[in-house]
Design an enzyme around this catalytic site. Sequence first.
Site, short mmCIF file in Angstrom:
data_model
loop_
_atom_site.label_atom_id
_atom_site.label_comp_id
_atom_site.label_asym_id
_atom_site.label_seq_id
_atom_site.Cartn_x
_atom_site.Cartn_y
_atom_site.Cartn_z
N GLY A 150 2.46 2.30 5.31
CA GLY A 150 3.56 1.35 5.49
C GLY A 150 4.43 1.71 6.68
O GLY A 150 4.86 0.83 7.44
N GLU B 264 5.65 -3.43 0.64
CA GLU B 264 5.67 -3.15 -0.80
C GLU B 264 4.90 -1.85 -0.97
O GLU B 264 3.68 -1.82 -0.87
CB GLU B 264 4.96 -4.27 -1.58
CG GLU B 264 5.58 -5.64 -1.40
CD GLU B 264 6.86 -5.82 -2.19
OE1 GLU B 264 7.30 -4.87 -2.87
OE2 GLU B 264 7.43 -6.92 -2.13
N GLU C 85 4.27 10.29 -6.38
CA GLU C 85 3.50 9.23 -7.00
C GLU C 85 2.06 9.72 -7.20
O GLU C 85 1.36 10.02 -6.24
CB GLU C 85 3.49 7.98 -6.12
CG GLU C 85 2.79 6.83 -6.79
CD GLU C 85 2.79 5.57 -5.94
OE1 GLU C 85 2.46 5.67 -4.75
OE2 GLU C 85 3.10 4.51 -6.47
N GLY D 15 0.83 -1.20 0.00
CA GLY D 15 0.00 0.00 0.00
C GLY D 15 0.86 1.24 0.00
O GLY D 15 1.98 1.22 -0.52
N SER D 16 0.34 2.29 0.62
CA SER D 16 1.01 3.58 0.53
C SER D 16 2.19 3.67 1.52
O SER D 16 2.18 3.02 2.56
CB SER D 16 0.01 4.68 0.84
OG SER D 16 -0.49 4.50 2.15
P1 NAD Z 1 -3.34 2.45 1.51
O1 NAD Z 1 -2.04 2.40 2.21
O2 NAD Z 1 -4.26 3.56 1.85
O3 NAD Z 1 -4.18 1.11 1.76
C1 NAD Z 1 -3.61 -0.15 1.59
C2 NAD Z 1 -4.26 -1.10 2.58
O4 NAD Z 1 -3.94 -0.67 3.89
C3 NAD Z 1 -5.79 -1.16 2.50
O5 NAD Z 1 -6.23 -2.48 2.78
C4 NAD Z 1 -6.21 -0.25 3.63
O6 NAD Z 1 -7.48 -0.54 4.16
C5 NAD Z 1 -5.13 -0.53 4.65
N1 NAD Z 1 -4.92 0.56 5.62
C6 NAD Z 1 -5.18 1.89 5.46
N2 NAD Z 1 -4.87 2.56 6.61
C7 NAD Z 1 -4.41 1.64 7.47
C8 NAD Z 1 -3.91 1.70 8.81
N3 NAD Z 1 -3.85 2.86 9.48
N4 NAD Z 1 -3.49 0.56 9.40
C9 NAD Z 1 -3.53 -0.61 8.74
N5 NAD Z 1 -4.01 -0.75 7.49
C10 NAD Z 1 -4.42 0.37 6.85
O7 NAD Z 1 -2.97 2.41 -0.02
P2 NAD Z 1 -3.97 2.38 -1.24
O8 NAD Z 1 -4.43 3.77 -1.48
O9 NAD Z 1 -5.00 1.34 -1.02
O10 NAD Z 1 -3.00 1.87 -2.40
C11 NAD Z 1 -2.23 2.74 -3.12
C12 NAD Z 1 -0.78 2.69 -2.70
O11 NAD Z 1 -0.30 1.35 -2.65
C13 NAD Z 1 0.13 3.39 -3.67
O12 NAD Z 1 1.06 4.16 -2.99
C14 NAD Z 1 0.83 2.25 -4.40
O13 NAD Z 1 2.03 2.56 -4.99
C15 NAD Z 1 0.92 1.23 -3.34
N6 NAD Z 1 1.05 -0.12 -3.91
C16 NAD Z 1 2.26 -0.74 -3.87
C17 NAD Z 1 2.45 -2.00 -4.43
C18 NAD Z 1 3.78 -2.69 -4.38
O14 NAD Z 1 3.83 -3.88 -4.62
N7 NAD Z 1 4.88 -2.01 -4.10
C19 NAD Z 1 1.38 -2.63 -5.04
C20 NAD Z 1 0.16 -1.97 -5.07
C21 NAD Z 1 0.02 -0.72 -4.49
#
Ligand code: NAD
Length: 481
Positions: free
Chosen positions: A237, A254, A383, A232-233
């Site tokens: 992370g 990731e 990004e 995720g973001s």
């Molecule tokens: P996000 O971090 O908002 O969410 C990702 C996941 O984390 C979701 O399931 C969300 O519900 C959960 N989440 C959100 N807040 C949380 C918290 N406080 N504690 C625990 N879990 C929480 O990211 P997004 O908007 O869903 O995805 C986009 C981002 O993910 C982009 O930055 C993208 O580059 C990244 N991404 C990376 C990869 C990789 O393999 N490197 C792959 C896909 C996406």
Amino acid sequence: MQHAPTLPPARNLIGGGWRPAASGREMPMISPIDGRPFAAIADSGPEDVDAAIRAARAAFEGDWGRLTAAERGRLMLRLAQRIEAEAEALARLETRDNGKPIAQSRADMAALARYFEYYGGAADKLHGEVIPFLNGYDVMALREPHGVTGHIIPWNYPVQIFGRSVGAALAMGNATVTKPAEDACLTILRIGELAGEAGFPAGAINIVTGRGAVAGQALAEHPGVDFISFTGSPEVGQAIQIAAARNHIPCTLELGGKSPQIVFHDADLEAAAPVIVNAIVQNGGQTCSAGSRVLIQRGIWERLTAMLAERFGAVVAGPAEGALLGPLISARQKARVERYIAEAAAPLIARGTVARDAPSAGFYVAPALFGPVDPASPLAQEEIFGPVLAAIPFDTEAEAVAIANGTEYGLVAGIWTRDGDRQARMARAMRCGQVFINGYGAGGGIELPFGGVRKSGHGREKGFVALYEFSRLKTVVHRFA
Ligand code: NAD
């Protein structure tokens, strides 16, 4: 034959059973295609996450933990076959849920099945070691599962990321708890149903839906979890890593990217141009490894930007089955990408269009190519996670390296040149986790280790090496007479 998607229930998969959130709360799923609610999921709280972790622990110490590696692998192969048999219905469900073009959803299902096939086949192939030591000693390094692994998944490639993360964890014998993203999680729930039909013991695969800041955070902070895999973001992370540190457990992160494709004057431009466009338009640019910057050597700037402009201008974002570009995931994501486009401090080279038949309440954005972009500007540094490509000119190889490595991210890089020495130098100079030479694979490659440096995260998933992440070594020193 018509493959209509069947919507899974608004329930969590916990210990082999389907349960609503303990609070009874649900949240709506909004279709990116037309902006309307079309399904609901459980809006889970910490008590649901706790129940899932307990179920996973019971499975790990019970029926699931007792299986041999070969038996685990066989179950995974059976699940891969079920996914293949249902691939078209799953793809239609994914497109309904996520908005991505059906061709991309089909590719995602093929990759998901392949992850279970690959890791199912690998389950009994990773052994420990016998280490030479003193006379009268046998020393073994045993490879063991962590125990209960937590998997937090984003919305952009829900099933591919589920496959690579949960697949590797199951292969090594871990019991898993997945928290999919609230914006797209219906296919993961359906995979949970298929896993039950394939014969997985109760509790090996648990799925809890809900909000990141509630269910996700509860999973990340729970002391009953032994390992966290987060995709995720970067912002979330970082919070995951802090939570893991508090519980003294390892994690893989990731995160995002701002990946460059670097085109030298001697490159095959006819081969490069369509790949460069696809690497940013694929999945609406919502790919962590999207090629979101193109660095162009000055001598070919006019020619290559003209080639890219022609292709960008021809892209139509819409709901049609054959569309290359579908809607973005949410109104929030659409507004974010449009803000970057509106505030871009660089000339617009080309813009695609939105199809006339695209519902006005859908989350469509026409792709945009900007250049020359200042390498220090937000367009070149941040990004965007949308179909926006920043073109940046350079003169020398050293300058290209400095620009390519000059962001906080480091996930993937593409090098386009016919010069073999330069290919080798550039591959080594890139500060990132994956380099493509005369090609680019945004998101692809089940067999290829994948991961980043710095703000793109750490740890490696995909490929055989992921099995090392999802297991740990125990050294056994056996003294004998
Ligand atoms: P996000 O971090 O908002 O969410 C990702 C996941 O984390 C979701 O399931 C969300 O519900 C959960 N989440 C959100 N807040 C949380 C918290 N406080 N504690 C625990 N879990 C929480 O990211 P997004 O908007 O869903 O995805 C986009 C981002 O993910 C982009 O930055 C993208 O580059 C990244 N991404 C990376 C990869 C990789 O393999 N490197 C792959 C896909 C996406």
